[in-house]
Structure formats: structure tokens, C-alpha cells
Design a protein around this motif. Sequence first.
Motif, PDB file in Angstrom:
ATOM      1  N   ILE A  85      -9.413-104.212  51.146  1.00  0.00           N
ATOM      2  CA  ILE A  85      -9.691-103.018  51.778  1.00  0.00           C
ATOM      3  C   ILE A  85      -9.129-102.912  52.982  1.00  0.00           C
ATOM      4  O   ILE A  85      -8.791-101.526  53.388  1.00  0.00           O
ATOM      5  CB  ILE A  85     -11.408-103.021  51.925  1.00  0.00           C
ATOM      6  CG1 ILE A  85     -11.912-103.045  50.489  1.00  0.00           C
ATOM      7  CG2 ILE A  85     -11.844-101.831  52.657  1.00  0.00           C
ATOM      8  CD1 ILE A  85     -13.645-102.982  50.586  1.00  0.00           C
ATOM      9  N   LEU A  86      -9.120-103.879  53.847  1.00  0.00           N
ATOM     10  CA  LEU A  86      -8.339-103.496  55.273  1.00  0.00           C
ATOM     11  C   LEU A  86      -6.820-103.200  54.816  1.00  0.00           C
ATOM     12  O   LEU A  86      -6.208-102.458  55.770  1.00  0.00           O
ATOM     13  CB  LEU A  86      -8.364-104.972  55.963  1.00  0.00           C
ATOM     14  CG  LEU A  86     -10.067-105.291  56.483  1.00  0.00           C
ATOM     15  CD1 LEU A  86      -9.994-106.731  57.146  1.00  0.00           C
ATOM     16  CD2 LEU A  86     -10.452-104.413  57.355  1.00  0.00           C
ATOM     17  N   GLY A  87      -6.378-103.931  54.130  1.00  0.00           N
ATOM     18  CA  GLY A  87      -4.766-103.706  53.598  1.00  0.00           C
ATOM     19  C   GLY A  87      -4.629-102.221  53.276  1.00  0.00           C
ATOM     20  O   GLY A  87      -3.589-101.571  53.697  1.00  0.00           O
ATOM     21  N   TYR A  88      -5.648-101.557  52.127  1.00  0.00           N
ATOM     22  CA  TYR A  88      -5.365-100.261  52.235  1.00  0.00           C
ATOM     23  C   TYR A  88      -5.358 -99.247  53.377  1.00  0.00           C
ATOM     24  O   TYR A  88      -4.728 -98.368  53.554  1.00  0.00           O
ATOM     25  CB  TYR A  88      -6.729-100.117  51.309  1.00  0.00           C
ATOM     26  CG  TYR A  88      -6.993 -98.599  51.005  1.00  0.00           C
ATOM     27  CD1 TYR A  88      -6.733 -97.696  49.865  1.00  0.00           C
ATOM     28  CD2 TYR A  88      -8.079 -97.761  51.755  1.00  0.00           C
ATOM     29  CE1 TYR A  88      -6.860 -96.636  49.742  1.00  0.00           C
ATOM     30  CE2 TYR A  88      -8.346 -96.497  51.710  1.00  0.00           C
ATOM     31  CZ  TYR A  88      -7.751 -95.908  50.454  1.00  0.00           C
ATOM     32  OH  TYR A  88      -8.083 -94.577  50.237  1.00  0.00           O
ATOM     33  N   PHE A  89      -6.396 -99.689  54.224  1.00  0.00           N
ATOM     34  CA  PHE A  89      -6.696 -98.910  55.408  1.00  0.00           C
ATOM     35  C   PHE A  89      -5.246 -98.981  56.424  1.00  0.00           C
ATOM     36  O   PHE A  89      -5.087 -98.108  56.858  1.00  0.00           O
ATOM     37  CB  PHE A  89      -7.668 -99.111  56.178  1.00  0.00           C
ATOM     38  CG  PHE A  89      -8.960 -98.340  55.646  1.00  0.00           C
ATOM     39  CD1 PHE A  89      -9.161 -97.182  55.793  1.00  0.00           C
ATOM     40  CD2 PHE A  89      -9.962 -99.083  55.097  1.00  0.00           C
ATOM     41  CE1 PHE A  89     -10.257 -96.512  55.102  1.00  0.00           C
ATOM     42  CE2 PHE A  89     -11.135 -98.662  54.463  1.00  0.00           C
ATOM     43  CZ  PHE A  89     -11.092 -97.144  54.560  1.00  0.00           C
ATOM     44  N   GLU A  90      -4.572-100.039  56.338  1.00  0.00           N
ATOM     45  CA  GLU A  90      -3.431-100.471  57.322  1.00  0.00           C
ATOM     46  C   GLU A  90      -2.336 -99.543  56.742  1.00  0.00           C
ATOM     47  O   GLU A  90      -1.758 -98.714  57.705  1.00  0.00           O
ATOM     48  CB  GLU A  90      -2.885-101.849  56.758  1.00  0.00           C
ATOM     49  CG  GLU A  90      -3.562-103.048  57.538  1.00  0.00           C
ATOM     50  CD  GLU A  90      -3.126-104.297  57.315  1.00  0.00           C
ATOM     51  OE1 GLU A  90      -1.829-104.270  57.098  1.00  0.00           O
ATOM     52  OE2 GLU A  90      -3.757-105.312  56.523  1.00  0.00           O
ATOM     53  N   PHE A  91      -1.948 -99.265  55.459  1.00  0.00           N
ATOM     54  CA  PHE A  91      -0.910 -98.257  55.271  1.00  0.00           C
ATOM     55  C   PHE A  91      -1.575 -96.821  55.241  1.00  0.00           C
ATOM     56  O   PHE A  91      -0.678 -95.824  55.493  1.00  0.00           O
ATOM     57  CB  PHE A  91      -0.479 -98.823  53.914  1.00  0.00           C
ATOM     58  CG  PHE A  91       0.202 -99.862  53.923  1.00  0.00           C
ATOM     59  CD1 PHE A  91       1.838 -99.768  54.188  1.00  0.00           C
ATOM     60  CD2 PHE A  91      -0.124-101.294  53.196  1.00  0.00           C
ATOM     61  CE1 PHE A  91       2.438-101.227  54.147  1.00  0.00           C
ATOM     62  CE2 PHE A  91       0.447-102.308  53.159  1.00  0.00           C
ATOM     63  CZ  PHE A  91       1.854-102.312  53.663  1.00  0.00           C
TER      64      PHE A  91
END
Length: 397
Positions: free
Chosen positions: A76-82
Motif C-alpha cells: 500500500i505504501l509503495g502504491y502511494f509512493e508512485f
Amino acid sequence: MNFKNNIWKLYAYRILQNLVPAYVIERLFWEQRGMTIQLVVYTEIIYAVTIVLLEIPTGIIADMWSRKKMMVISAILGYFEFLILLFATEFWHFAVVVFLAGVAQSVSSGSENALLYDSLLLCDQEDSFEKYLGRLNIFGFTSAMAAALCGSFLASRYGFELTYWLSFASSCTALVVSFWLAEPTVKSELDEPIAIQEYVRASLSFFKNNQAVCLVVLTGMVTGAAINFIDEFWQLYLSELEIPVIYFGLFSALFMLLRVPGNMLVEVLKNKFSYRSLLLGVTAVFAGGFFYLSIVHDFSSLAAICLIFLVSGVTDPLASGYLHHRIDSSMRATMDSFQSLGLNAVTMLTGLGFGFFSSRFNIFGGYGFIAFICGLFFVYFLWAFFSERSNIQDERR
């Protein structure tokens, strides 16, 4: 439930996590959005501090709560990073992204290996942990290599932003895969759960009472930190050798490809040779290879870089396997997080010396310092090789 299915799901997760074409033009994209080198350094500090502070707490949470849920959170955090990067224009936007990346790395670092080992444990295949971890790394390297080659081409034809949209799509798919993972039942040898405050104490006690494990894990930390300085600065080394930038993409792909054989053959190698012999050999190659890089400044030094990458593929699955075969499942993610924290700490400490000598004597002086560190550790390992107190057991479990 067939927990063996977790294996291919972890393969898919690792592929998608590394299928990031944006990484190959990351610094150019950030510069385009107003990020100077000094501002990038500030974000690197934020990333390092985040990992140091959260590595152990997130490992404890994974053991007490859920390894799968921690990997979902990481995705989920990776999703928000991009998502944020696509619209980032200010320094604080990038600072938030790097902070999220640090949290995501901390959350997943111990959980992934713990989930893999316990899934194999429930299928009575834990002795093959090194083999499956090696394959997991191979999928990651192959995916990153394909992303780098495609990313540079797409960025040159269609602009930088497209690579970030594709990376965002990959992170979305990784999030979906993380929901499909199954939480394995922990086979603990402990009579009752450990209190939160006991996790760190028990972990430190384990390392204190198992000198052989400390030596193997420390070998992984030293070699992992050393290879990081080739990963991060090989472009400068090739530039000093006056190799045209047009060939850098090929060298990047080659260096990732060279890690594949070690990860692929680690299961065979550990059955033919002792842990001590393998790790001593890897340490010797690192010490000699970095020494060669520091004193020989021609194209033959590229062979030394290739040799270092080739043998480095063995170290991670070998060191991780040695640790996981000897720890209780109830503390698996916590202990793996200690290993990750140690790697980051060694990297930061050696980075201070590397930076000092690189600024005084260029990149060759920096690699000379790394050769000195690897050489010192080789001498220490050689002493431990013949020491009964630090005797490394060669059996798998």
C-alpha cells in the motif's frame, strides 16, 4: 491449505516490486521537478533514519501480528509512493515519498523471508530455503534488469512521466498479489507468546550465545555493504575509465545478470562445500577484488567487478538460510530485521570512510578503503575459521 502456493505468489510479488522502469531515469526525473543534488542527499538521510528507527519495531509487530498484513501494508505504501511522485513538484513531496519508502522497506524486510521460511516449514521443505530464496532473488534481478532496459528506451521515446505511470501500474498489481498471500501457522517451540519487551532481549541473547551465527550474519553484512558501493557508484568508476555513457545500460544489465548463477546454485554449493569454505572464499574474492579496483585503473578492472558480482549472489541466501534454520518461528521476522538493521548500520559506517577517501583520492581511493575493510574482515574470518569457539556448523539445521 497448501502453503506451497505462497512460493509462486512471492515470486510474482518480487517481480512486480522490481518491475520499476522509473528507477533508470529517477535522478533525471527528480531534477526535472526541481530536486538538486543537495536536496536528494537530504531525502537519503530521511530514508536512512526511517529504516534505523523502524527496522526492529516492525519486525516485532510482524511476529506478533501478521507477516502477510505487514507485506500488504508495504505494498500500500509503495502504491502511494508512485502516486505522489507523479504529481510531486516540491521538496516536501519527495521527502514524504522517501519516508514512505523507508517505512515500506522496514515493514517488509523481515516479513518476506519469515513468510517464505514458515511456508516451506509447513510443507516439510525448510531445508530448501536457500534454493527458494535464491530463486526469489533471481526473479527480482531479472525483473529489475528488464525494467531498466525498457525504461531507458521508453523514457527517450515518450518522456520520463510514462515510466512512472508504468511503475505505478506495477505497484498496483503488487498490492493485489499481496492480498492473495496466505498467513502460515507459526510452528513455535516456545510454550507461550513472548512479551513485547522480551523480543529485543531474546534476540540479543540469541546472537550473544551463538557466535557462529553472528559470524555468518556479519559476513553477509560486510559483503552486502561492500557490494552496495559498486551498485551505487559503478557509473562513476566507468566514467573514470572513459567508457561512453551509451554503454551504461548494458553494464547495468550485465551486473544484475551476474548475480543470478550464485543465487541459482546456492543449494548445490552448500551441499558440496562447507559454510566456512564458501564464506571464506567469498570474503577473499571481495578483499582481492576491491584491492584490484583501487590500484588498477584500466579495462581489466571490469573483470574484477564482474567477479565480485558473480560471487556475491551466494552470500545473501547462504547467510539468511543459516540464520533461519536456527531460530524459532515466533521470532523469525524480528531476527531477520536485526540482520537488515545490521546491514544498514555497516553500510552507513563504511560509507563515512568511503566518502572521505573518495573525496580525497577519487573513486579509486574509496574502493581502496572498502578493500581495507574487507581485508580486515577476511583476517578475522580466517582466525574464526580455525577457532573452536566460533566453529560454524555445516549441517543445514
